[in-house]
Design an enzyme around this catalytic site. Structure first.
Site, short mmCIF file in Angstrom:
data_model
loop_
_atom_site.label_atom_id
_atom_site.label_comp_id
_atom_site.label_asym_id
_atom_site.label_seq_id
_atom_site.Cartn_x
_atom_site.Cartn_y
_atom_site.Cartn_z
N ASN A 1 0.80 -1.23 0.00
CA ASN A 1 0.00 0.00 0.00
C ASN A 1 0.84 1.28 0.00
OD1 ASN A 1 0.63 -0.74 2.67
ND2 ASN A 1 -0.96 0.62 3.45
N GLU B 1 4.28 -4.51 12.25
CA GLU B 1 3.27 -3.45 12.06
C GLU B 1 2.14 -4.08 11.27
OE1 GLU B 1 3.35 -0.52 13.30
OE2 GLU B 1 5.45 -0.23 13.82
N CYS C 1 -3.33 0.95 6.72
CA CYS C 1 -3.51 0.20 7.97
C CYS C 1 -4.29 1.03 8.97
CB CYS C 1 -2.14 -0.15 8.53
SG CYS C 1 -1.07 1.27 8.70
N GLU D 1 7.70 1.86 15.19
CA GLU D 1 8.58 2.46 14.19
C GLU D 1 8.52 3.98 14.36
OE1 GLU D 1 7.14 0.40 10.49
OE2 GLU D 1 9.14 -0.48 10.59
#
Ligand code: NAD
Length: 507
Positions: free
Chosen positions: A166, A264, A298, A476
């Site tokens: 994505n 993630e 996400c 992150e």
């Protein structure tokens, strides 16, 4: 030297370009000669081929990354790594249009979103260039006399960076910045849907003077390329972004060799509108939250929770706004939504539309494919809004990863928090209210890694991003991300008289 991509061979007949694995700063052919097709989801046309890497290819990439980790790269000072990151960021800035374009050809997102991300990437590298030179250890006061103890943080080793389709490069940059700043070597495994842009930035890194093997790229599917990396004894850490199901499989695989891991993963994030919110701003935020990137983020605000007293009004405005969104050519600046990235994802989103209807959710906008003149083979969908969703429905509990909003009414603050937290995910949440106490109270109660108050979908290199619950492990971005790419060593120094015979201390 030219920075143009150097594909292995142009397949002129098909008008596709064949790329290689990127190992030791050059494109190389896969051991068994297997390739996979890369499609443009707006046109349906195959425009590139990349290797479908085998175990032998992964072995080669890992051996190269290991040799680099122990070779010249280990002698680079933090200042040298920082200077490289700044050069690399500049090269990306210089090629931002090309990099954005490649990603649009791969995943059908809007050129303006991909261009925005490309322009931002240098800032990530600049940030980690700064952090690379910060102190990495402590001197620790001890309970023992005449002993000195200090800690140092050392690069963790060979990192496998596995990424989704994505935002192929931004999510890689989130890993590359701190990994290279820390002194690790990296093997990137981009999604099979979006591999070319990653090969391209590896070429740019090589042009900027990165030693061979420090940044390799292995292309291919989850099986066998991905699993070959996650089970490889020569890989020290896996930095993964992708679906929760794949993350679970990777954690199990990595567990067998106890690799360091950051995950993630997916989300089903609540975007909560209270009756005292600025509703104009809130509706803008709801639309951006779920229809930005065609819902393929996400952090999509896919569960829209609206207080009962303003529910009808918000649903009506959402439906009206969704119907007005211009779905079109991702390359056209006037388009507001591009395509779904690939056929399986497109079919999945359509499936969820059927599921939601079957569950009794009320369709108030969209719900069908969109047609775009001149792009008959394109994977376009209309922005879709379901109202009167119950939180126990599949459409409220499962990640669709597409432009589907599920609107759920709530009664009061407690009800909103209960519904918001009633999910396996915990990636992000939005709170829309004019009441400052309520804003912070609710933010404090939400089980999510990121909470936006009166805004949505903001991220940055300087603040951590990651998930609670099944949305991930680790963080992150932000200063602590560097630690995720280091091992901590404790060093003891005897400053006294040396060690006496332990069995005869008087001797
Ligand atoms: P995916 O899990 O299908 O694939 C991600 C990557 O993993 C790809 O490179 C794929 O080839 C690889 N892979 C697949 N199976 C593997 C295996 N068994 N072992 C090793 N590697 C394997 O995800 P996707 O469909 O590419 O991306 C969409 C998902 O990513 C969504 O769930 C979305 O929420 C998530 N995502 C999360 C974040 C975040 O920061 N939390 C950001 C973007 C996307």
């Amino acid at each position: 030297m030219s920075l143009a991509p150097s594909p292995l061979s142009p397949l002129t007949e098909l008008q596709t370009t064949r790329y290689g694995l990127f190992i030791d700063n050059q494109q190389v052919e896969p051991a068994d000669g297997a390739y996979l097709d890369v499609l443009n989801p707006a046109t349906g046309r195959v425009w590139a081929q990349v290797p479908d890497a085998s175990l032998a290819d992964v072995d080669r990439a890992v051996a190269s990354a290991r040799a680099a980790f122990e070779g010249e790269w280990a002698d680079w000072r933090a200042a040298d790594r920082a200077a490289f990151l700044i050069r690399f960021g500049q090269a990306i800035a210089d090629h931002a249009d090309e990099i954005a374009q490649l990603q649009v050809d791969e995943n059908g997102k809007l050129i303006r979103e991909m261009a925005g991300q490309a322009r931002l990437m240098p800032e990530y590298f600049n940030y980690y260039a700064g952090l690379a030179q910060m102190p990495t250890g402590h001197t620790n006061p001890l309970h023992l006399k005449q002993m000195l103890n200090y800690t140092v943080r050392e690069p963790l080793g060979v990192v496998a960076a596995i990424t989704p389709w994505n935002s192929p490069l931004l999510l890689l940059v989130w890993k590359l910045g701190p990994a290279l700043a820390a002194g690790c070597t990296v093997i990137a495994k981009p999604s099979e849907i979006t591999p070319v842009s990653t090969i391209r930035i590896a070429e740019l890194a090589a042009e900027c003077g990165l030693p061979p093997g420090v940044f390799n790229v292995v292309t291919g599917y989850g099986q066998p390329s991905g699993t070959a990396l996650t089970t490889h004894p020569g890989v020290d850490k896996i930095a993964f972004t992708g679906s929760t199901a794949t993350g679970q499989a990777i954690a199990a695989a990595a567990g067998r060799s106890l690799k360091s891991l950051s995950l993630e993963l997916g989300g089903k994030s609540p975007n909560i509108v209270f009756e005292d919110a600025d509703l104009t701003s809130a509706v803008n935020g709801l639309i951006a939250g779920i229809f930005g990137a065609s819902g393929q983020t996400c952090m999509a605000g896919s569960r829209i929770l609206v207080q009962r007293s303003v529910y009808d009004r918000v649903v009506e405005e959402l439906a009206e706004r969704a119907e007005r969104i211009t779905v079109g050519d991702p390359q056209d600046d006037r388009s507001e939504m591009g395509t779904i990235a690939c056929r399986p994802q497109y079919d999945k989103v359509l499936h969820y539309i059927d599921v939601a209807k079957g569950e009794g959710a009320r369709l108030v906008a969209g719900g069908t494919p969109a047609t775009v003149d001149g792009f008959e083979g394109g994977l376009f969908l209309r922005p879709t809004v379901f109202a009167d969703v119950r939180n126990d429905m599949q459409i409220a509990q499962e990640e669709v990863f597409g432009p589907i909003a599920a609107v759920i009414p709530f009664e009061d603050e407690d009800d909103a928090v209960r519904i918001a937290n009633d999910t396996q995910f915990g990636l992000a949440a939005g709170v829309w209210t004019g009441n400052v106490q309520r804003a912070h109270r609710v933010a404090g109660k939400l089980r999510a890694g990121t909470v936006w108050i009166n805004n949505y979908r903001k991220t940055g290199y300087n603040t951590p991003f990651g998930g609670y619950k099944q949305s991930g492990v680790g963080r992150e971005n932000g200063p602590d991300a560097l630690r995720e790419y280091t091992e901590e060593k404790s060093v003891w120094v005897d400053m006294g008289q040396g060690v006496k015979d332990p069995f005869n201390p008087r001797a």
